[in-house]
Design a protein around this motif. Structure first.
Motif, PDB file in Angstrom:
ATOM      1  N   SER A 129     108.239 -28.894  60.869  1.00 50.96           N
ATOM      2  CA  SER A 129     107.437 -28.983  62.086  1.00 50.96           C
ATOM      3  C   SER A 129     106.249 -29.927  61.888  1.00 50.96           C
ATOM      4  N   GLU A 130     105.751 -30.066  60.678  1.00 48.74           N
ATOM      5  CA  GLU A 130     104.655 -31.001  60.423  1.00 48.74           C
ATOM      6  C   GLU A 130     105.127 -32.442  60.477  1.00 48.74           C
TER       7      GLU A 130
ATOM      8  N   ASP B  55     102.497 -23.102  65.649  1.00 41.17           N
ATOM      9  CA  ASP B  55     103.229 -22.030  64.991  1.00 41.17           C
ATOM     10  C   ASP B  55     103.814 -21.092  66.024  1.00 41.17           C
TER      11      ASP B  55
ATOM     12  N   ARG C 179      94.555 -28.326  61.889  1.00 37.24           N
ATOM     13  CA  ARG C 179      95.206 -27.606  62.990  1.00 37.24           C
ATOM     14  C   ARG C 179      94.177 -26.910  63.867  1.00 37.24           C
TER      15      ARG C 179
ATOM     16  N   ARG D 138     110.622 -24.605  57.294  1.00 34.37           N
ATOM     17  CA  ARG D 138     110.408 -24.759  58.738  1.00 34.37           C
ATOM     18  C   ARG D 138     109.020 -25.344  59.006  1.00 34.37           C
ATOM     19  N   ASP D 139     107.999 -24.882  58.260  1.00 30.88           N
ATOM     20  CA  ASP D 139     106.654 -25.431  58.418  1.00 30.88           C
ATOM     21  C   ASP D 139     106.609 -26.910  58.065  1.00 30.88           C
TER      22      ASP D 139
ATOM     23  N   ASN E  90     110.783 -20.137  55.769  1.00 30.59           N
ATOM     24  CA  ASN E  90     109.560 -20.340  56.546  1.00 30.59           C
ATOM     25  C   ASN E  90     108.794 -21.564  56.071  1.00 30.59           C
TER      26      ASN E  90
ATOM     27  N   ASP F 285      95.161 -26.815  57.188  1.00 32.16           N
ATOM     28  CA  ASP F 285      94.868 -25.821  58.210  1.00 32.16           C
ATOM     29  C   ASP F 285      93.623 -26.184  59.008  1.00 32.16           C
TER      30      ASP F 285
END
Length: 81
Positions: A50-51, A79, A71, A46-47, A43, A68
């Motif tokens: 994606s960033e 997400d 975002r 993956r984060d 995870n 955060d």
């Protein structure tokens, strides 16, 4: 031959050694802990991926931070559930 060159006999030896060291009651707990660790790592990776994806829009605009707060201020949800 499987599991990166260990082989069947080596794999059996590792399982027997793990049973002797940790006992049959502790092995399921260790398996769950390893599974949780791999899931959190996946995870997190993956984060990070994606960033780093390129965002559409003006390429000359300044790049935002990855916190955060950015975002929430951006009002975009990236997400996936």
């Amino acid at each position: 031959m499987g599991f990166g060159g260990i082989g069947t006999s080596g794999l059996i030896l590792l399982v027997v050694l793990a049973l002797l060291l940790f006992g049959p009651n502790k092995l399921p707990e260790l398996g769950r802990a390893v599974g949780r660790t791999f899931r959190e790592f996946k995870n997190g990776a993956r984060d990070l991926m994606s960033e780093e994806e390129p965002r559409g829009g003006n390429p000359s605009s300044p790049v935002r931070g990855s916190g955060d707060a950015d975002r929430t201020a951006d009002k975009r949800t990236t997400d996936q559930p």
